[in-house]
Design a protein around this motif. Structure first.
Motif, mmCIF file in Angstrom:
data_model
loop_
_atom_site.group_PDB
_atom_site.id
_atom_site.type_symbol
_atom_site.label_atom_id
_atom_site.label_comp_id
_atom_site.label_asym_id
_atom_site.label_seq_id
_atom_site.Cartn_x
_atom_site.Cartn_y
_atom_site.Cartn_z
ATOM 1 N N LEU A 1 47.077 25.059 36.069
ATOM 2 C CA LEU A 1 47.210 26.189 35.151
ATOM 3 C C LEU A 1 46.024 27.107 35.419
ATOM 4 O O LEU A 1 44.878 26.717 35.209
ATOM 5 C CB LEU A 1 47.161 25.730 33.692
ATOM 6 C CG LEU A 1 48.415 25.187 33.036
ATOM 7 C CD1 LEU A 1 48.775 23.823 33.605
ATOM 8 C CD2 LEU A 1 48.203 25.057 31.538
ATOM 9 N N LYS A 2 46.300 28.292 35.889
ATOM 10 C CA LYS A 2 45.237 29.231 36.199
ATOM 11 C C LYS A 2 45.220 30.343 35.163
ATOM 12 O O LYS A 2 46.243 30.981 34.916
ATOM 13 C CB LYS A 2 45.403 29.801 37.609
ATOM 14 C CG LYS A 2 45.327 28.725 38.696
ATOM 15 C CD LYS A 2 45.296 29.323 40.092
ATOM 16 C CE LYS A 2 45.156 28.235 41.147
ATOM 17 N NZ LYS A 2 45.038 28.794 42.518
ATOM 18 N N ILE A 3 44.059 30.561 34.558
ATOM 19 C CA ILE A 3 43.904 31.557 33.494
ATOM 20 C C ILE A 3 42.858 32.570 33.938
ATOM 21 O O ILE A 3 41.686 32.229 34.107
ATOM 22 C CB ILE A 3 43.455 30.894 32.174
ATOM 23 C CG1 ILE A 3 44.405 29.746 31.792
ATOM 24 C CG2 ILE A 3 43.370 31.925 31.052
ATOM 25 C CD1 ILE A 3 43.867 28.852 30.694
ATOM 26 N N GLU A 4 43.287 33.806 34.146
ATOM 27 C CA GLU A 4 42.352 34.825 34.635
ATOM 28 C C GLU A 4 42.904 36.224 34.366
ATOM 29 O O GLU A 4 44.089 36.491 34.614
ATOM 30 C CB GLU A 4 42.114 34.649 36.138
ATOM 31 C CG GLU A 4 41.121 35.631 36.736
ATOM 32 C CD GLU A 4 41.003 35.511 38.241
ATOM 33 O OE1 GLU A 4 40.475 36.442 38.867
ATOM 34 O OE2 GLU A 4 41.462 34.479 38.803
ATOM 35 N N LYS A 5 42.070 37.084 33.867
ATOM 36 C CA LYS A 5 42.475 38.467 33.672
ATOM 37 C C LYS A 5 42.750 39.120 35.023
ATOM 38 O O LYS A 5 42.061 38.877 36.004
ATOM 39 C CB LYS A 5 41.396 39.234 32.912
ATOM 40 C CG LYS A 5 41.256 38.793 31.460
ATOM 41 C CD LYS A 5 40.154 39.548 30.730
ATOM 42 C CE LYS A 5 40.068 39.106 29.275
ATOM 43 N NZ LYS A 5 38.963 39.786 28.546
ATOM 44 N N LYS A 6 43.806 39.942 35.087
ATOM 45 C CA LYS A 6 44.277 40.622 36.297
ATOM 46 C C LYS A 6 44.874 39.660 37.324
ATOM 47 O O LYS A 6 45.044 40.029 38.488
ATOM 48 C CB LYS A 6 43.153 41.450 36.935
ATOM 49 C CG LYS A 6 42.627 42.557 36.029
ATOM 50 C CD LYS A 6 41.588 43.426 36.747
ATOM 51 C CE LYS A 6 41.091 44.542 35.828
ATOM 52 N NZ LYS A 6 40.083 45.395 36.488
ATOM 53 N N LYS B 1 49.287 36.070 46.658
ATOM 54 C CA LYS B 1 48.309 35.141 47.237
ATOM 55 C C LYS B 1 48.385 33.766 46.576
ATOM 56 O O LYS B 1 48.268 32.731 47.249
ATOM 57 C CB LYS B 1 46.902 35.711 47.097
ATOM 58 C CG LYS B 1 46.661 36.976 47.914
ATOM 59 C CD LYS B 1 45.251 37.510 47.708
ATOM 60 C CE LYS B 1 45.027 38.780 48.515
ATOM 61 N NZ LYS B 1 43.662 39.342 48.299
ATOM 62 N N GLU B 2 48.562 33.744 45.259
ATOM 63 C CA GLU B 2 48.633 32.471 44.548
ATOM 64 C C GLU B 2 49.883 31.680 44.942
ATOM 65 O O GLU B 2 49.816 30.467 45.151
ATOM 66 C CB GLU B 2 48.612 32.697 43.038
ATOM 67 C CG GLU B 2 47.311 33.259 42.495
ATOM 68 C CD GLU B 2 46.158 32.285 42.602
ATOM 69 O OE1 GLU B 2 46.409 31.056 42.747
ATOM 70 O OE2 GLU B 2 44.991 32.731 42.532
ATOM 71 N N VAL C 1 51.315 27.295 37.055
ATOM 72 C CA VAL C 1 51.401 28.208 35.917
ATOM 73 C C VAL C 1 50.305 29.252 36.074
ATOM 74 O O VAL C 1 49.123 28.913 36.190
ATOM 75 C CB VAL C 1 51.218 27.470 34.565
ATOM 76 C CG1 VAL C 1 51.338 28.461 33.407
ATOM 77 C CG2 VAL C 1 52.240 26.344 34.415
ATOM 78 N N LEU C 2 50.697 30.518 36.109
ATOM 79 C CA LEU C 2 49.754 31.626 36.266
ATOM 80 C C LEU C 2 49.691 32.414 34.964
ATOM 81 O O LEU C 2 50.690 32.986 34.525
ATOM 82 C CB LEU C 2 50.192 32.549 37.419
ATOM 83 C CG LEU C 2 50.258 31.906 38.808
ATOM 84 C CD1 LEU C 2 50.797 32.914 39.831
ATOM 85 C CD2 LEU C 2 48.894 31.389 39.247
ATOM 86 N N ILE C 3 48.525 32.433 34.343
ATOM 87 C CA ILE C 3 48.353 33.070 33.036
ATOM 88 C C ILE C 3 47.374 34.228 33.127
ATOM 89 O O ILE C 3 46.189 34.029 33.421
ATOM 90 C CB ILE C 3 47.844 32.049 31.997
ATOM 91 C CG1 ILE C 3 48.865 30.906 31.836
ATOM 92 C CG2 ILE C 3 47.567 32.728 30.657
ATOM 93 C CD1 ILE C 3 48.394 29.780 30.929
ATOM 94 N N ILE D 1 40.224 35.614 23.897
ATOM 95 C CA ILE D 1 41.547 35.130 24.264
ATOM 96 C C ILE D 1 41.534 34.100 25.386
ATOM 97 O O ILE D 1 42.314 33.137 25.376
ATOM 98 C CB ILE D 1 42.486 36.317 24.614
ATOM 99 C CG1 ILE D 1 43.946 35.850 24.651
ATOM 100 C CG2 ILE D 1 42.070 36.983 25.916
ATOM 101 C CD1 ILE D 1 44.465 35.338 23.320
ATOM 102 N N GLU D 2 40.660 34.265 26.383
ATOM 103 C CA GLU D 2 40.639 33.288 27.472
ATOM 104 C C GLU D 2 40.252 31.908 26.950
ATOM 105 O O GLU D 2 40.839 30.893 27.345
ATOM 106 C CB GLU D 2 39.697 33.746 28.577
ATOM 107 C CG GLU D 2 40.257 34.892 29.417
ATOM 108 C CD GLU D 2 39.278 35.399 30.452
ATOM 109 O OE1 GLU D 2 39.472 35.098 31.641
ATOM 110 O OE2 GLU D 2 38.325 36.100 30.079
ATOM 111 N N TYR D 3 39.258 31.853 26.069
ATOM 112 C CA TYR D 3 38.850 30.575 25.482
ATOM 113 C C TYR D 3 39.976 29.999 24.635
ATOM 114 O O TYR D 3 40.252 28.786 24.689
ATOM 115 C CB TYR D 3 37.601 30.752 24.621
ATOM 116 C CG TYR D 3 37.284 29.525 23.796
ATOM 117 C CD1 TYR D 3 36.704 28.401 24.382
ATOM 118 C CD2 TYR D 3 37.607 29.479 22.435
ATOM 119 C CE1 TYR D 3 36.442 27.262 23.633
ATOM 120 C CE2 TYR D 3 37.349 28.344 21.680
ATOM 121 C CZ TYR D 3 36.760 27.234 22.281
ATOM 122 O OH TYR D 3 36.508 26.113 21.535
#
Length: 362
Positions: free
Chosen positions: A17-22, A29-30, A166-168, A216-218
């Motif tokens: 699960l990857k969580i990152e803005k933009k 690439k992902e 999962v891309l968030i 929000i990321e936390y």
């Protein structure tokens, strides 16, 4: 008589699960890191397609994939078994094989129906979740539950089928309506209720959507971590994972009774958490004052805490007998000992009898 034993090793499932803005700008690439096939079908809805469809499709095409897109009508009504033949037909027409990939780009409805299509098309094809609502980012995209609704009730047909990735991207939440954002907050609040009192208290201190977005990321990471730990302990929802259903037994019944038109999922769950806690407090199963805290935090997040027409409960409760948490004539209900501590109670539909006369006392 001859007896043959078939022993199949347990399926070891692992995905990121990857969580990152933009992160939405890096989809090509992902995907390339986990998929070396040629064809990708993206499934989304009309609303999400208008915001992010072009971005995701262009990313995938630039990465060299042959891409097509299925665009569904938005809303829970789409998550019906009757929607599946059209989806399957488009997958077949595209020539998708087991070596190809499906991507779910959207909220919980898109994620659930796409995951179910992936689980059943050709008896299983890989898929990726790109959740675009808060509810999907913190809950439905994680854990491998996929499925569709029947007229008799919600999620009655489905499977446990995990995504490859999962891309968030939290920035996509900026395009949500206040109603949709609040919908997701019901699930966020649920996590604090069942597992983490300090997290619940942190949420209580946030007074606006803007303050939530600052952390929000936390918040997403905390919710996903709690769900990950619960799912790893009980993938098939027979014990520990049931705690995630706090408020859902009644919430799902409310959604189904009104044909998924009057109350959203988060609204149904919010009402379910309140009514269940009231009943449990009256039975001395939940610490006194717990319901008051839940009502306070839900109201702060613009979520309903009671049914507009309490007299409808008499009919709503008939849907509970169709709930997936019925086992051998008993109903497993999730209650709070107190905020941050949940338990499973084996009971029956009579547990909800107080609602038949128009709801619990206030």
């Amino acid at each position: 008589m001859p007896e043959i034993t078939v022993a199949i090793p347990a399926n070891e499932t692992s995905y990121a699960l990857k969580i990152e803005k933009k992160l939405l700008n890096k989809v090509g690439k992902e995907i390339a890191q986990i998929f070396n096939g040629s064809k990708i079908m993206v499934v989304t809805d009309e609303t999400v397609h208008g915001y992010y469809g072009e971005t995701v499709l262009n990313q995938l095409k630039t990465a060299g994939y042959d891409v097509q897109c299925i665009v569904l009508p938005p809303g829970e009504q789409t998550k019906a078994f009757s929607s599946m033949p059209n989806i399957y037909s488009q997958l077949i027409e595209f020539g998708l094989t087991r070596s190809d990939l499906i991507i779910a780009l959207g909220g919980g409805v898109v994620g659930d129906i796409t995951g179910f299509a992936a689980a059943t098309y050709l008896r299983g094809i890989s898929f990726v979740q790109i959740p675009t609502t808060l509810l999907a980012q913190v809950d439905s995209s994680v854990g491998g539950k996929v499925g569709v609704d029947l007229p008799e009730g919600k999620n009655l047909v489905g499977a446990f089928y995990h995504p490859k990735l999962v891309l968030i991207d939290p920035l996509v939440l900026e395009t949500l309506t206040d109603l949709s954002f609040a919908d997701g907050m019901a699930e966020v609040i649920k996590y604090g209720c069942i597992k983490d009192e300090p997290f619940f208290n942190l949420l209580m201190d946030l007074s606006s959507r803007e303050e939530v977005m600052e952390q929000i990321e936390y918040i997403i990471e905390k919710c996903c971590t709690i769900k990950k730990e619960v799912v790893q302990a009980d993938e098939k929802d027979t014990s520990e994972r049931m705690l995630l259903n706090f408020g859902h037994t009644l919430g799902h019944a409310i959604e189904a009774y009104y044909n998924y038109e009057t109350y959203s999922h988060g609204q149904g769950v919010a009402i379910g958490m309140v009514e269940l806690s009231k009943i449990a407090e009256e039975k001395s199963l939940t610490k006194s004052g717990t319901t008051e805290k839940i009502i306070s935090i839900l109201e702060k997040n613009h979520l309903p805490t009671k049914l507009a027409e309490p007299r409808d409960y008499a009919k709503i409760l008939t849907y509970i007998k169709k709930d997936k948490k019925n086992f051998e004539g008993s109903l497993n209900v999730i209650l709070l000992n107190e905020i941050g501590q949940a338990q499973k109670l084996k009971t029956n539909r009579q547990f909800f009898d107080a609602l038949k006369t128009g709801g619990t006392t206030n």
